[in-house]
Scaffold this motif. Structure first.
Motif: not given
Lengths: 212, 198
Positions: A91, A94, A96, A99, A102-103, A152, A156, A160, B145, B148-150, B152, B166-168, B171-172, B175-176, B178
């Motif tokens: 993360l 990249h 991020q 995110v 938050m994670f 959650i 996920s 995945a 969520m 987003v987790f998937v 990640i 990778f997340p675009g 995703a951000t 997440a915000l 939610v």
């Protein structure tokens, strides 16, 4: 006007907001809402000890889940593994950050805080010390309960995995089982623990000087 | 028989308290604030809800997931991803993602909007139903969520030199979104249901 002690004999259903008067139950008995049948409270004389045991186990398995590999995938000889550390590595790589933060809070810090503060609350009530900490932790617990998203994260993970099922060979790591175990234990703890009783116990011990 | 409407439940410690409509109220047991003056809670809920609705737009328009295959980038949005999954034949997952990341946020918007408007304009509907609706809104909140987790998890696992996921930006934003819908649901005061006019 009723006194605080008398008010403690009432309880309000969290789903439909109906006022109920508490009735004495036999050991293990459950009370349901008269209007919407939601579970409200149960009588369990060993609630404290049971919850304490479950919370300690959950904490141990949570720390295992956060330390080792969760799953490893293998695509034509190339393998990659998912663990908490590699997750934040990628993360950051990249960029991020939002995110990532938050994670970090939702699936690492809050579950850990929740379980450890539950442990301290139960432990302090058991030894009947540190009243101020009990109160602070109980308030903290009620606030972070909404934000715990470990379950959650697990769902996920399953989604995945199903997505990757066609291309890759998936091996489960130690942490996968530990994560599952933690979730089951967490579920059992939340079913077992009763915050109303904990607050009443707190009041019984520190009834007079709780205005600090 | 005791009148129901004179009592209120503390959100923090579940204690039953005497209610007083006008002023802010502290719980007798945990000394936490049970409710602010009602108009503050009402406007706060609106503010968070509007923020969330605004964020919902970039969350759906911008790619949530970017696949990089030997230098060629391919971006996919939430809906695009669902359609792709459906075409590929993984119906259950497509449905899970559809429900979790499209329907749940929309449902939450509609529920909170309904609660806000119906309490403001005093629509004649059952108060018990409104309480139940609020309870459902709180319960389904975090499930969006999943997407987003998937993303990640996939971005960690598919991280080779040739192929990368990778997340675009989406995703951000998602997440915000939610995060703000959850804040909005949390700042909604159940007292608004009880009180007829603000």
């Amino acid at each position: 006007m009723l006194t605080d002690k008398e008010l403690d004999n009432f309880i309000i259903c969290k789903k439909c907001n109906t006022l109920h008067k508490k009735i004495p139950l036999h050991q293990g008995g459950k009370a349901l809402c008269s209007k919407c049948n939601t579970f409200i409270y149960k009588r369990d004389n060993n609630m404290l000890e049971k919850s304490l045991a479950l919370v300690v186990t959950a904490l141990i398995s949570l720390s295992v889940a956060f330390t080792f590999t969760i799953i490893t995938i293998n695509i034509n000889g190339l393998s990659k593994s998912l663990s908490l550390l590699s997750l934040f590595d990628v993360l950051l790589e990249h960029h991020q950050y939002i995110v990532g933060i938050m994670f970090l809070f939702l699936t690492v810090l809050f579950p850990f805080m929740m379980l450890s503060s539950m442990f301290f609350v139960l432990f302090f009530i058991k030894i009947e010390k540190y009243g101020y900490a009990i109160k602070r932790l109980l308030i903290l617990l009620s606030h972070i309960q909404h934000w715990n998203m470990l379950d959650i994260f697990f769902i996920s993970l399953l989604v995945a995995m199903v997505k990757l099922f066609d291309y890759a060979k998936i091996e489960f790591g130690v942490s996968f089982l530990a994560l599952l175990l933690t979730l089951i234990l967490e579920l059992m703890v939340t079913k077992n623990i009763n915050f109303d009783t904990l607050w009443q116990k707190y009041n019984n011990i520190y009834g007079e000087d709780n205005d600090r | 028989m005791i009148d129901d409407s004179r009592f209120i439940r503390c959100h923090t410690c579940e204690a039953v308290n005497y209610d007083n409509i006008e002023e802010e109220l502290l719980c007798r047991r945990c000394k936490c604030q049970i409710h602010q003056p009602l108009y503050i809670s009402y406007h706060k809920t609106w503010a968070y809800l509007i923020t969330a609705i605004i964020l919902y737009i970039p969350a759906n328009l911008y790619p949530i997931l970017i696949t990089k295959k030997f230098g060629i980038e391919k971006a996919s949005t939430i809906l695009g991803g669902i359609i792709h999954l459906w075409e590929a034949g993984s119906y259950p997952i497509a449905l899970i993602i559809l429900v979790a990341s499209v329907f749940v946020p929309l449902l939450k918007f509609i529920f909170i909007l309904y609660l806000l408007i119906s309490t403001k304009y005093n629509l004649h509907s059952s108060k018990v139903d409104k309480h139940k609706l609020f309870y459902i809104t709180e319960a389904i909140g975090p499930w969006s969520m999943i997407d987003v987790f998937v993303v990640i998890i996939l971005s960690v696992l598919i991280h080779f030199s040739g192929v990368q996921i990778f997340p675009g930006v989406g995703a951000t934003a998602f997440a915000l979104m939610v995060f703000f819908t959850m804040l909005s649901a949390l700042s909604f005061d159940t007292k608004l249901i009880k009180k007829e006019d603000i």
